[in-house]
Design a protein around this motif. Structure first.
Motif, PDB file in Angstrom:
ATOM      1  N   LEU A  10      52.211  40.194  44.848  1.00  0.00           N
ATOM      2  CA  LEU A  10      52.299  41.173  45.929  1.00  0.00           C
ATOM      3  C   LEU A  10      50.979  41.257  46.684  1.00  0.00           C
ATOM      4  CD1 LEU A  10      54.270  43.959  44.029  1.00  0.00           C
ATOM      5  CD2 LEU A  10      55.186  42.124  45.486  1.00  0.00           C
ATOM      6  N   SER A  11      49.885  41.241  45.941  1.00  0.00           N
ATOM      7  CA  SER A  11      48.566  41.244  46.578  1.00  0.00           C
ATOM      8  C   SER A  11      48.334  39.953  47.357  1.00  0.00           C
ATOM      9  CB  SER A  11      47.462  41.415  45.536  1.00  0.00           C
ATOM     10  OG  SER A  11      47.588  42.655  44.887  1.00  0.00           O
ATOM     11  N   LEU A  14      50.098  40.121  50.745  1.00  0.00           N
ATOM     12  CA  LEU A  14      49.351  40.891  51.733  1.00  0.00           C
ATOM     13  C   LEU A  14      48.110  40.121  52.178  1.00  0.00           C
ATOM     14  CD1 LEU A  14      49.154  43.462  53.392  1.00  0.00           C
ATOM     15  CD2 LEU A  14      47.917  44.508  51.477  1.00  0.00           C
ATOM     16  N   SER A  17      49.058  37.482  54.694  1.00  0.00           N
ATOM     17  CA  SER A  17      49.803  37.979  55.854  1.00  0.00           C
ATOM     18  C   SER A  17      48.897  38.041  57.086  1.00  0.00           C
ATOM     19  CB  SER A  17      50.368  39.372  55.555  1.00  0.00           C
ATOM     20  OG  SER A  17      49.331  40.340  55.603  1.00  0.00           O
ATOM     21  N   VAL A  34      54.344  43.076  52.880  1.00  0.00           N
ATOM     22  CA  VAL A  34      54.477  42.295  51.646  1.00  0.00           C
ATOM     23  C   VAL A  34      55.886  41.714  51.552  1.00  0.00           C
ATOM     24  CG1 VAL A  34      54.565  42.477  49.121  1.00  0.00           C
ATOM     25  CG2 VAL A  34      52.653  43.483  50.391  1.00  0.00           C
ATOM     26  N   CYS A  46      52.486  31.599  49.116  1.00  0.00           N
ATOM     27  CA  CYS A  46      51.450  32.645  49.179  1.00  0.00           C
ATOM     28  C   CYS A  46      50.245  32.246  48.328  1.00  0.00           C
ATOM     29  CB  CYS A  46      52.006  33.993  48.710  1.00  0.00           C
ATOM     30  SG  CYS A  46      53.139  34.766  49.878  1.00  0.00           S
ATOM     31  N   CYS A  72      47.704  47.389  47.866  1.00  0.00           N
ATOM     32  CA  CYS A  72      48.933  47.198  47.106  1.00  0.00           C
ATOM     33  C   CYS A  72      48.999  48.162  45.915  1.00  0.00           C
ATOM     34  CB  CYS A  72      49.063  45.753  46.630  1.00  0.00           C
ATOM     35  SG  CYS A  72      49.543  44.628  47.962  1.00  0.00           S
TER      36      CYS A  72
END
Length: 85
Positions: A10-11, A14, A17, A34, A46, A72
């Motif tokens: 998840l981190s 981001l 992104s 995310v 990612c 996050c």
């Protein structure tokens, strides 16, 4: 208050992104970013893009991943933080 770590992917989502680290993102924007990034790239891409960023620009990658982890943790793990109290 102690918080538990968020799933690293998840981190990473981001981190890779288009979100600007200078823009103040609210929790909804973080979750949406995310989700959209993972939907578009998938976890493997990612991680690959994050690895490339650390290889090419470690001086900017470290502050950005720290920023991504902090946001996050705030936006994606509030229930975990409250459970630890």
């Amino acid at each position: 208050m102690t918080t538990r770590p968020v799933d690293p992917v998840l981190s990473m989502a981001l981190f890779v992104s288009d979100a600007s680290a200078t823009r103040d993102l609210d929790d909804t924007a973080i979750r949406d970013t995310v989700h959209h990034t993972l939907e578009q790239l998938g976890p493997d891409e990612c991680y690959a893009r994050a690895a490339q960023a650390f290889g090419d620009h470690p001086e900017t990658a470290l502050p950005r991943i720290q920023w991504a982890r902090e946001l996050c943790a705030r936006a994606l793990a509030p229930a975990l933080a409250l459970a630890a109290v």
